[in-house]
Design a protein around this motif. Structure first.
Motif, PDB file in Angstrom:
ATOM      1  N   LEU A   1     -19.973   1.200 -11.032  1.00  0.00           N
ATOM      2  CA  LEU A   1     -19.124   1.971 -10.133  1.00  0.00           C
ATOM      3  C   LEU A   1     -19.087   3.464 -10.459  1.00  0.00           C
ATOM      4  O   LEU A   1     -18.496   4.239  -9.739  1.00  0.00           O
ATOM      5  N   GLN A   2     -19.725   3.848 -11.563  1.00  0.00           N
ATOM      6  CA  GLN A   2     -19.698   5.219 -12.033  1.00  0.00           C
ATOM      7  C   GLN A   2     -18.281   5.648 -12.388  1.00  0.00           C
ATOM      8  O   GLN A   2     -18.007   6.808 -12.599  1.00  0.00           O
ATOM      9  N   ALA A   3     -17.375   4.709 -12.433  1.00  0.00           N
ATOM     10  CA  ALA A   3     -15.979   4.916 -12.847  1.00  0.00           C
ATOM     11  C   ALA A   3     -15.301   3.553 -12.779  1.00  0.00           C
ATOM     12  O   ALA A   3     -15.706   2.716 -11.993  1.00  0.00           O
ATOM     13  N   THR A   4     -14.331   3.312 -13.629  1.00  0.00           N
ATOM     14  CA  THR A   4     -13.579   2.065 -13.521  1.00  0.00           C
ATOM     15  C   THR A   4     -12.655   2.212 -12.333  1.00  0.00           C
ATOM     16  O   THR A   4     -11.564   2.740 -12.456  1.00  0.00           O
ATOM     17  N   ALA A   5     -13.112   1.766 -11.191  1.00  0.00           N
ATOM     18  CA  ALA A   5     -12.489   2.175  -9.944  1.00  0.00           C
ATOM     19  C   ALA A   5     -11.564   1.142  -9.329  1.00  0.00           C
ATOM     20  O   ALA A   5     -10.477   1.468  -8.919  1.00  0.00           O
ATOM     21  N   CYS A   6     -11.999  -0.092  -9.223  1.00  0.00           N
ATOM     22  CA  CYS A   6     -11.157  -1.059  -8.554  1.00  0.00           C
ATOM     23  C   CYS A   6     -11.556  -2.470  -8.934  1.00  0.00           C
ATOM     24  O   CYS A   6     -12.490  -2.680  -9.696  1.00  0.00           O
ATOM     25  N   THR A   7     -10.837  -3.404  -8.425  1.00  0.00           N
ATOM     26  CA  THR A   7     -11.030  -4.804  -8.753  1.00  0.00           C
ATOM     27  C   THR A   7     -11.575  -5.542  -7.544  1.00  0.00           C
ATOM     28  O   THR A   7     -10.931  -5.570  -6.502  1.00  0.00           O
ATOM     29  N   ILE A   8     -12.764  -6.128  -7.669  1.00  0.00           N
ATOM     30  CA  ILE A   8     -13.429  -6.770  -6.535  1.00  0.00           C
ATOM     31  C   ILE A   8     -14.024  -8.098  -6.985  1.00  0.00           C
ATOM     32  O   ILE A   8     -14.809  -8.134  -7.927  1.00  0.00           O
ATOM     33  N   LEU A   9     -13.653  -9.158  -6.341  1.00  0.00           N
ATOM     34  CA  LEU A   9     -14.177 -10.477  -6.704  1.00  0.00           C
ATOM     35  C   LEU A   9     -13.721 -11.536  -5.714  1.00  0.00           C
ATOM     36  O   LEU A   9     -12.604 -11.480  -5.209  1.00  0.00           O
ATOM     37  N   LEU A  10     -14.597 -12.482  -5.439  1.00  0.00           N
ATOM     38  CA  LEU A  10     -14.223 -13.725  -4.765  1.00  0.00           C
ATOM     39  C   LEU A  10     -14.648 -14.845  -5.696  1.00  0.00           C
ATOM     40  O   LEU A  10     -15.781 -14.854  -6.190  1.00  0.00           O
ATOM     41  N   GLN A  11     -13.763 -15.785  -5.926  1.00  0.00           N
ATOM     42  CA  GLN A  11     -13.992 -16.764  -6.975  1.00  0.00           C
ATOM     43  C   GLN A  11     -13.647 -18.177  -6.522  1.00  0.00           C
ATOM     44  O   GLN A  11     -12.703 -18.387  -5.766  1.00  0.00           O
ATOM     45  N   ASP A  12     -14.450 -19.122  -6.993  1.00  0.00           N
ATOM     46  CA  ASP A  12     -14.198 -20.538  -6.746  1.00  0.00           C
ATOM     47  C   ASP A  12     -14.282 -21.285  -8.074  1.00  0.00           C
ATOM     48  O   ASP A  12     -15.163 -21.010  -8.889  1.00  0.00           O
ATOM     49  N   LYS A  13     -13.370 -22.239  -8.282  1.00  0.00           N
ATOM     50  CA  LYS A  13     -13.461 -23.131  -9.427  1.00  0.00           C
ATOM     51  C   LYS A  13     -13.391 -24.556  -8.929  1.00  0.00           C
ATOM     52  O   LYS A  13     -12.577 -24.880  -8.075  1.00  0.00           O
ATOM     53  N   ILE A  14     -14.254 -25.388  -9.473  1.00  0.00           N
ATOM     54  CA  ILE A  14     -14.454 -26.724  -8.922  1.00  0.00           C
ATOM     55  C   ILE A  14     -14.272 -27.772 -10.020  1.00  0.00           C
ATOM     56  O   ILE A  14     -14.890 -27.686 -11.081  1.00  0.00           O
ATOM     57  N   GLU A  15     -13.439 -28.741  -9.734  1.00  0.00           N
ATOM     58  CA  GLU A  15     -13.212 -29.853 -10.654  1.00  0.00           C
ATOM     59  C   GLU A  15     -13.999 -31.062 -10.152  1.00  0.00           C
ATOM     60  O   GLU A  15     -13.891 -31.447  -8.983  1.00  0.00           O
ATOM     61  N   LEU A  16     -14.789 -31.655 -11.032  1.00  0.00           N
ATOM     62  CA  LEU A  16     -15.650 -32.778 -10.663  1.00  0.00           C
ATOM     63  C   LEU A  16     -15.185 -34.076 -11.319  1.00  0.00           C
ATOM     64  O   LEU A  16     -14.582 -34.048 -12.398  1.00  0.00           O
ATOM     65  N   PRO A  17     -15.487 -35.216 -10.685  1.00  0.00           N
ATOM     66  CA  PRO A  17     -15.202 -36.496 -11.339  1.00  0.00           C
ATOM     67  C   PRO A  17     -16.039 -36.636 -12.611  1.00  0.00           C
ATOM     68  O   PRO A  17     -17.060 -35.972 -12.780  1.00  0.00           O
ATOM     69  N   HIS A  18     -15.607 -37.507 -13.490  1.00  0.00           N
ATOM     70  CA  HIS A  18     -16.304 -37.745 -14.760  1.00  0.00           C
ATOM     71  C   HIS A  18     -17.786 -38.040 -14.522  1.00  0.00           C
ATOM     72  O   HIS A  18     -18.139 -38.930 -13.767  1.00  0.00           O
ATOM     73  N   GLY A  19     -18.651 -37.255 -15.129  1.00  0.00           N
ATOM     74  CA  GLY A  19     -20.086 -37.487 -15.061  1.00  0.00           C
ATOM     75  C   GLY A  19     -20.771 -37.026 -13.790  1.00  0.00           C
ATOM     76  O   GLY A  19     -21.989 -37.098 -13.679  1.00  0.00           O
ATOM     77  N   ALA A  20     -19.995 -36.545 -12.802  1.00  0.00           N
ATOM     78  CA  ALA A  20     -20.582 -36.146 -11.518  1.00  0.00           C
ATOM     79  C   ALA A  20     -21.276 -34.794 -11.618  1.00  0.00           C
ATOM     80  O   ALA A  20     -20.931 -33.945 -12.448  1.00  0.00           O
ATOM     81  N   THR A  21     -22.250 -34.579 -10.746  1.00  0.00           N
ATOM     82  CA  THR A  21     -22.974 -33.297 -10.702  1.00  0.00           C
ATOM     83  C   THR A  21     -22.949 -32.666  -9.314  1.00  0.00           C
ATOM     84  O   THR A  21     -23.247 -31.481  -9.185  1.00  0.00           O
ATOM     85  N   ASP A  22     -22.609 -33.433  -8.290  1.00  0.00           N
ATOM     86  CA  ASP A  22     -22.609 -32.920  -6.923  1.00  0.00           C
ATOM     87  C   ASP A  22     -21.194 -32.498  -6.521  1.00  0.00           C
ATOM     88  O   ASP A  22     -20.226 -33.220  -6.773  1.00  0.00           O
ATOM     89  N   ILE A  23     -21.083 -31.330  -5.877  1.00  0.00           N
ATOM     90  CA  ILE A  23     -19.780 -30.853  -5.415  1.00  0.00           C
ATOM     91  C   ILE A  23     -19.480 -31.438  -4.041  1.00  0.00           C
ATOM     92  O   ILE A  23     -20.376 -31.882  -3.327  1.00  0.00           O
TER      93      ILE A  23
END
Length: 252
Positions: free
Chosen positions: A17-39
């Motif tokens: 940013l050439q300066a600590t300017a602002c806060t930008i983010l879109l975030q997802d967190k995903i909980e999976l069943p035991h041993g699962a790999t597919d969302i």
């Protein structure tokens, strides 16, 4: 995985940013069943919504950071974390992200005295951040209501918003002259259409108050009815919905 669910926010570094300017983010967190790999399909929809929003931040598009984990009690946790990382990377590439724009970190989550840390219970985390042009991302910091931008640092290049430009109004004579904004979040597991009842901590309905309710795709502004109910809203899930209520600062 100490990062909040679908919360917007990332301090962009001086290099980008050439300066600590602002806060930008879109975030997802995903909980999976035991041993699962597919969302799930719901998680795929949430990721797709956030990707489509993030890629419009700049002409250069967006980058994604993936944290793929497994609990130590899951079978072959290191291999499982790696497989989860591969699966989510493949999905992000299907959405349109280049492999070079996806960073993957894998780890095994250790239990704390045999228990899962409530703040570290998700096996997959995805963060979208803007790719900044040579001139930086300063213009994002000064764009009102831009999804993903939640804080503004006052610098010569990023003076922030015009005072009051980010304050919502219902244009109703019942709005308090001396107001303050109360903010909270509500979790929606699946996308659905419904009205919300807004209430005080004591359970008393907030009748006739001005509200702003924001999902990752839309903002609703209006006045609650005499029972504290909002208009009919399309809540998106799985994600958090932000609710802001304008109240008299001397009454609450």
């Amino acid at each position: 995985m100490k990062i909040g669910i679908y919360i917007l926010g990332l301090v962009l570094t001086a290099a980008s940013l050439q300066a600590t300017a602002c806060t930008i983010l879109l975030q997802d967190k995903i909980e999976l069943p035991h041993g699962a790999t597919d969302i799930s399909n719901g998680d795929r929809l949430a990721l797709t919504r956030h990707y489509l929003t993030a890629r419009e931040w700049t002409g250069e598009g967006t980058r994604a950071t993936v944290e793929a984990t497994a609990f130590e009690y899951e079978s072959n946790p290191k291999q499982l974390a790696a497989l989860r990382g591969e699966k989510i990377t493949a999905f992000l590439k299907q959405l349109g992200l280049d492999k070079d724009d996806i960073d993957v970190d894998e780890r095994v989550i250790e239990l704390n005295k045999g228990k899962i840390d409530p703040d570290d219970k998700w096996q997959i985390g995805v963060e979208f951040v803007p790719k900044c042009p040579a001139t930086g991302c300063q213009k994002l910091c000064n764009t009102p209501n831009l999804p993903g931008v939640v804080s503004y640092a006052v610098t010569a290049d990023t003076p922030g918003l015009v005072p009051g430009s980010n304050i919502f109004t219902c244009g109703d004579k019942r709005e308090p002259a001396n107001a303050r904004i109360i903010t909270r979040e509500v979790w929606t597991a699946t996308t659905k259409e419904q009205a919300l009842t807004l209430a005080t901590n004591g359970g008393k309905p907030r009748a006739g108050v001005c509200y702003q309710i924001a999902t990752s795709a839309h903002k609703y502004i209006g006045m609650t009815d005499n029972q504290g109910r909002t208009e009919l809203l399309q809540l998106l899930g799985p994600e958090y919905t932000t609710i802001e209520v304008k109240v008299d600062q001397y009454s609450y």
